[in-house]
Write an enzyme that holds these catalytic residues in place. Sequence first.
Site, PDB file in Angstrom:
ATOM      1  N   ASP A  12      29.155 -92.753  10.516  1.00 27.90           N
ATOM      2  CA  ASP A  12      30.187 -91.732  10.742  1.00 27.90           C
ATOM      3  C   ASP A  12      29.607 -90.417  11.239  1.00 27.90           C
ATOM      4  OD1 ASP A  12      28.861 -91.425   8.285  1.00 27.90           O
ATOM      5  OD2 ASP A  12      30.470 -90.188   7.480  1.00 27.90           O
ATOM      6  N   SER A  14      29.022 -87.277  13.165  1.00 20.19           N
ATOM      7  CA  SER A  14      29.910 -86.516  14.041  1.00 20.19           C
ATOM      8  C   SER A  14      29.282 -86.521  15.435  1.00 20.19           C
ATOM      9  CB  SER A  14      30.031 -85.077  13.536  1.00 20.19           C
ATOM     10  OG  SER A  14      28.755 -84.473  13.604  1.00 20.19           O
ATOM     11  N   LYS A  85      35.351 -90.941   7.676  1.00 19.92           N
ATOM     12  CA  LYS A  85      34.910 -89.617   7.208  1.00 19.92           C
ATOM     13  C   LYS A  85      36.056 -88.643   7.477  1.00 19.92           C
ATOM     14  CE  LYS A  85      31.835 -87.118   9.633  1.00 19.92           C
ATOM     15  NZ  LYS A  85      30.507 -87.030   9.050  1.00 19.92           N
ATOM     16  N   GLU A 165      31.099 -87.629  -2.338  1.00 17.36           N
ATOM     17  CA  GLU A 165      29.688 -87.448  -1.975  1.00 17.36           C
ATOM     18  C   GLU A 165      29.212 -86.004  -2.170  1.00 17.36           C
ATOM     19  OE1 GLU A 165      28.600 -88.374   2.097  1.00 17.36           O
ATOM     20  OE2 GLU A 165      26.491 -88.053   1.691  1.00 17.36           O
ATOM     21  N   LYS A 207      28.958 -91.260  -4.247  1.00 21.53           N
ATOM     22  CA  LYS A 207      27.826 -91.352  -3.309  1.00 21.53           C
ATOM     23  C   LYS A 207      26.885 -90.175  -3.546  1.00 21.53           C
ATOM     24  CE  LYS A 207      26.732 -91.561   1.625  1.00 21.53           C
ATOM     25  NZ  LYS A 207      27.090 -92.186   2.898  1.00 21.53           N
ATOM     26  N   GLY A 279      22.977 -94.029   6.094  1.00 21.72           N
ATOM     27  CA  GLY A 279      23.139 -93.750   7.516  1.00 21.72           C
ATOM     28  C   GLY A 279      21.797 -93.955   8.185  1.00 21.72           C
TER      29      GLY A 279
HETATM   30  P1  13P Z   1      22.130 -90.706   5.208  1.00 23.78           P
HETATM   31  O1  13P Z   1      21.926 -92.027   4.531  1.00 23.78           O
HETATM   32  O2  13P Z   1      21.468 -90.618   6.554  1.00 23.78           O
HETATM   33  O3  13P Z   1      21.840 -89.546   4.299  1.00 23.78           O
HETATM   34  O4  13P Z   1      23.649 -90.627   5.569  1.00 23.78           O
HETATM   35  C1  13P Z   1      24.584 -90.986   4.645  1.00 23.78           C
HETATM   36  C2  13P Z   1      25.811 -90.192   4.826  1.00 23.78           C
HETATM   37  O5  13P Z   1      26.862 -90.716   5.019  1.00 23.78           O
HETATM   38  C3  13P Z   1      25.697 -88.732   4.728  1.00 23.78           C
HETATM   39  O6  13P Z   1      26.973 -88.180   4.610  1.00 23.78           O
END
Ligand code: 13P
Length: 328
Positions: A12, A14, A85, A165, A207, A279
């Site tokens: 997600d 941006s 997101k 998160e 998260k 991510g």
């Molecule tokens: P990372 O695993 O690269 O930290 O990204 C996860 C994520 O969604 C951050 O909002």
Amino acid sequence: MVAPGRGILAADESTGTIKKRFDAIGVENTEDNRRDYRELMFRASDAMKYVSGVILFEETLFQKAADGTPLVDIITAAGSIPGIKVDKGASKMAGFPNETVTKGLDGLSKRLRSYYEQGARFAKWRAVIDIADGIPTWTCVKSNAHALARYARICQQEQIVPIVEPEVLMDGNHDAARCDEVTRWVLQTVFNELAEQRVALEGVVLKPNMVVSGKGSVRQASIDEVAERTIAALKATVPSAVPGIAYLSGGQSDELATAHLSRMNEIGGFPWKMTFSYGRALQAAPQKAWSGKKENTAAAQRAFLHRARMNGLASQGQWNEKLEKQAA
Ligand code: 13P
């Protein structure tokens, strides 16, 4: 979302963030390139076996593959759940230098309804807490926790599962003990706010960051220390009604993000499922393998499969270095 052996792919980024990732591999940040790159992951059906859900940026939720198939249909056909997101990013917090508060509550209900219609069944909102001299402040922690809780309650109203998160960043020279202290403070505050806002904890996925040393710290905590501190911090602050924890990778190396998750699941003794919502730690390898070239699609899909499989094993405490090297 936290089914055994599976975890979440955070795809997600941006438009601004994916530009940074594309710059690193020499790829122009066009809508078609963003689509081609994400499409190759969603079509990697072997890898998607380890992916329970995919967090999308709004553009991707409404985007069609090169052959006209909606990308959400490809995700669903792979047995995975599309998510979205919904925050509008962290913005400078007036009166609080070097701190941010995440925005995006205005019109959220209405946006969620259109995302649901488009196939999204869960959402994500990221709050960012930085550690440095004199920060975070209580006001920053409290404001971000409040926004997270309002977001979560609105999601539940609209039949969308909220991923909550609160990310304590690993930028800085602080040690793991400082990260531990701030992480506990933030989680405690977030769960107080969730209770105040009448959020059903049974329908939330948390998260969080893991408790790690700052990137610039001279003493880097071992895998065991990270695992033990993280479990202890969560046990002290996260109610057992929460069904699942899906960690962010936050700038850890691919292998460390996997090793930490696996070690925690090996240790066990906590009431939640623990998996990944990575991510960078899932995508760095496939991005590099792809490098914007169509002929590299299969290689990129293999790189993605490897990371997805390793993290799937880690979510069950079954990863080890031998498996990591063997399949690579
Ligand atoms: P990372 O695993 O690269 O930290 O990204 C996860 C994520 O969604 C951050 O909002």
